[in-house]
Design an enzyme around this catalytic site. Structure first.
Site, PDB file in Angstrom:
ATOM      1  N   HIS A 209      -4.571 -24.924  34.923  1.00 44.53           N
ATOM      2  CA  HIS A 209      -5.327 -23.882  34.221  1.00 44.53           C
ATOM      3  C   HIS A 209      -6.112 -22.981  35.179  1.00 44.53           C
ATOM      4  CE1 HIS A 209      -4.130 -26.267  30.903  1.00 44.53           C
ATOM      5  NE2 HIS A 209      -5.129 -27.123  30.923  1.00 44.53           N
TER       6      HIS A 209
ATOM      7  N   LYS B  91     -16.080 -32.405  33.142  1.00 45.19           N
ATOM      8  CA  LYS B  91     -16.367 -32.958  31.818  1.00 45.19           C
ATOM      9  C   LYS B  91     -17.862 -33.268  31.763  1.00 45.19           C
ATOM     10  CE  LYS B  91     -11.934 -33.981  30.477  1.00 45.19           C
ATOM     11  NZ  LYS B  91     -11.324 -33.056  29.541  1.00 45.19           N
TER      12      LYS B  91
HETATM   13  C1  BG6 Z   1      -6.131 -30.000  28.778  1.00 44.27           C
HETATM   14  C2  BG6 Z   1      -6.757 -31.148  29.529  1.00 44.27           C
HETATM   15  O1  BG6 Z   1      -5.044 -29.475  29.504  1.00 44.27           O
HETATM   16  O2  BG6 Z   1      -7.098 -28.981  28.587  1.00 44.27           O
HETATM   17  C3  BG6 Z   1      -7.974 -31.675  28.801  1.00 44.27           C
HETATM   18  O3  BG6 Z   1      -5.801 -32.192  29.688  1.00 44.27           O
HETATM   19  C4  BG6 Z   1      -8.938 -30.548  28.493  1.00 44.27           C
HETATM   20  O4  BG6 Z   1      -8.625 -32.679  29.565  1.00 44.27           O
HETATM   21  C5  BG6 Z   1      -8.219 -29.386  27.818  1.00 44.27           C
HETATM   22  O5  BG6 Z   1      -9.964 -31.048  27.653  1.00 44.27           O
HETATM   23  C6  BG6 Z   1      -9.135 -28.188  27.689  1.00 44.27           C
HETATM   24  O6  BG6 Z   1      -8.519 -27.241  26.891  1.00 44.27           O
HETATM   25  P1  BG6 Z   1      -9.386 -26.225  26.022  1.00 44.27           P
HETATM   26  O7  BG6 Z   1      -8.357 -25.318  25.418  1.00 44.27           O
HETATM   27  O8  BG6 Z   1     -10.122 -27.054  25.015  1.00 44.27           O
HETATM   28  O9  BG6 Z   1     -10.290 -25.548  26.973  1.00 44.27           O
END
Ligand code: BG6
Length: 481
Positions: free
Chosen positions: A234, A334
């Site tokens: 991401h 987190k």
């Molecule tokens: C996922 C991760 O790819 O993205 C998770 O595995 C994380 O750990 C999540 O919580 C976050 O996604 P978003 O869309 O809630 O920001």
């Protein structure tokens, strides 16, 4: 256009938590093409009716705004089918092929929503069963591998059965409307492009902060950690969209070629610079939203004494003419103080200040979530007296408000794109491998160091070392400015 969408892992978490609500939203918005069937496959025996009842029940656990009423669900349920499959049995793939061939839909999308360790076996069987014709696409969910070698291994198996344009690797951040807006901001407007370079920009920070902990995913998370879970995919995808050159066309490979160049331009990590430029942390007990929460080591399914990181902050550079010397700071974690995903572009200060008092440099804040918008921070004169100091003001664009009725969630967008064969928002294998190549020296260095992650209290912004990392360059994280 008729389509068949097959969901492997049809009773699993990803299917009912994310995919079904997204498909239902697409259906509700009238965006799902007519003539579609959604086939869930899983291990146990169920009839179509039993599967529909199972999904109906699961909808109670998703966002209220995304729940169907009975009449809506009855219409949506007509699209849903169920088939029992043992994914190790070739004849079950032959049976699936027969089911699909009987109707011969224009497009078949095979979505692997199973545990990733099953991907190679499933993909091989799909190839052997001839479920890889030119009208078939296979969708792969992250995590794709846990290092470069395992990612390459998956890509080799996929490439043996499918052409690159048939294999769609999901990074759900790319489906977020705010992330698509980044492309629009940069390449649909002339305003920022002349400023989008080292001469005008002092630094860029990308924050993907979460206030949740690891929840029930302790075992998965402990094998993964924040670097693999959020940075390798991401955060790096966001960085490429910020730093890439204008692509010659709004077309998948034109965009991916530019993103790949950015990944190849990233300053490499070495054993020596990891300890200086990367901070890893692990949350201890603390308070989030006024409630006491346990530390990472007290979470269920987390092995005692684990050294898995739940926080990463790092400094890198994009080593090319446009960006030479501009620090890019990436951070994720987190149990941080807030759920907040944003990109902050700090511009350089004016070269010769003529107003009294402190002058703040301009700043563009691209807000990804929970809000979706843009803030442009400027200085203005109130006009109240002659010797006044300038005051900070900002232009605030709220995309949720501006486009409220047309907003489409990440998975909804990506599923519709997968069905339509629009590849712009999917990750190509070479991008994914290059991202692994870049993070791997960090993993290697951590394996060898005895210090382990630094502690931070749940509900804080991470270990103090993360602030020190950025302060070294005379910068500060946005909440500290
Ligand atoms: C996922 C991760 O790819 O993205 C998770 O595995 C994380 O750990 C999540 O919580 C976050 O996604 P978003 O869309 O809630 O920001």
């Amino acid at each position: 256009m008729s389509f068949d969408l097959v969901l492997f892992g049809g009773t699993g978490d990803l299917t009912w938590r994310k995919l079904m609500p997204a498909l239902f939203q697409a259906f509700r918005h009238g965006k799902l093409p007519d003539g579609g069937r959604i086939l869930a496959v899983a291990r146990d025996e169920r009839s179509d009716a039993e599967y529909r009842a199972y999904i109906r029940e699961r909808f109670a656990d998703v966002d209220e705004a995304k729940q169907p009423n009975d009449a809506e669900f009855a219409r949506f349920a007509e699209l849903l089918h169920y088939r029992r499959m043992d994914l190790s049995q070739p004849e079950h793939y032959a049976g699936l092929k027969q089911w699909l061939d009987e109707r011969a839909a224009d497009t078949v999308v095979l979505f692997l929503a199973t545990s990733p360790h099953l991907f190679p076996a499933i993909v091989e069987q799909l190839g052997r069963a001839g479920l890889n014709g030119p009208h078939v696409r296979v969708v792969l969910e992250k995590p794709l591998g846990h290092d470069l070698a395992s990612a390459q291994q998956i890509n080799r198996v996929v490439a043996a059965a499918f052409r690159e344009e048939q294999a769609l690797r999901i990074d759900h951040y790319l489906g977020k409307p705010a992330v698509q807006n980044l492309m629009a901001l940069r390449f649909g407007n002339a305003l920022f492009e002349p400023l989008w370079r080292r001469e005008s920009i002092a630094s860029i920070q990308i924050t993907l902060a979460e206030s949740i902990g690891v929840g029930t995913r302790g075992d998965f998370y402990d094998r993964t950690g924040a670097l693999r879970d959020m940075i390798q995919n991401h955060a790096l995808q966001l960085l490429t969209m910020i730093a890439m050159e204008p692509p010659p066309a709004n077309q998948a490979d034109a965009i991916r070629d530019e993103k790949l160049k950015v990944l190849k331009s990233l300053k490499p990590f070495t054993r020596d610079n990891v300890s200086r430029d990367v901070v890893r942390g692990q949350y201890k007990a603390g308070t989030v939203d006024g409630k006491p929460v346990p530390g990472y080591l007290e979470e269920s399914k987390v092995p005692s004494g684990s050294r898995t990181e739940t926080f990463v902050a790092l400094r890198t550079e994009v080593q090319n003419w446009r960006w030479a010397g501009v620090p890019f700071y990436l951070r994720t974690g987190k149990r941080l103080a807030a759920r907040d995903a944003q990109i902050v572009v700090d511009f350089r200060p004016v070269p010769h200040p003529i107003f009294a008092g402190t002058t703040r440099a301009n700043q563009l804040v691209i807000k990804l979530q929970p809000e979706d918008g843009l803030e442009l921070h400027l200085l203005a004169a109130k006009g109240s007296n002659t010797g006044e100091m300038l005051s900070p003001v900002f232009l605030d664009l709220d995309f949720d408000k501006a486009f409220a009725s047309e907003r489409v969630g990440g998975y909804e967008r990506l599923l519709l794109d997968a069905i339509a064969g629009r590849l712009n928002l999917f990750v190509r294998s070479d991008e994914q491998e290059q991202a692994w190549r870049w993070v791997e020296p960090i993993l290697d260095a951590w394996n060898e160091d005895n210090i382990g992650p630094r502690a931070y209290a749940a509900g804080s912004w991470g270990p103090p070392a993360a602030s020190a990392l950025i302060a070294r360059d005379g910068c500060a994280w946005s909440e500290e400015q």
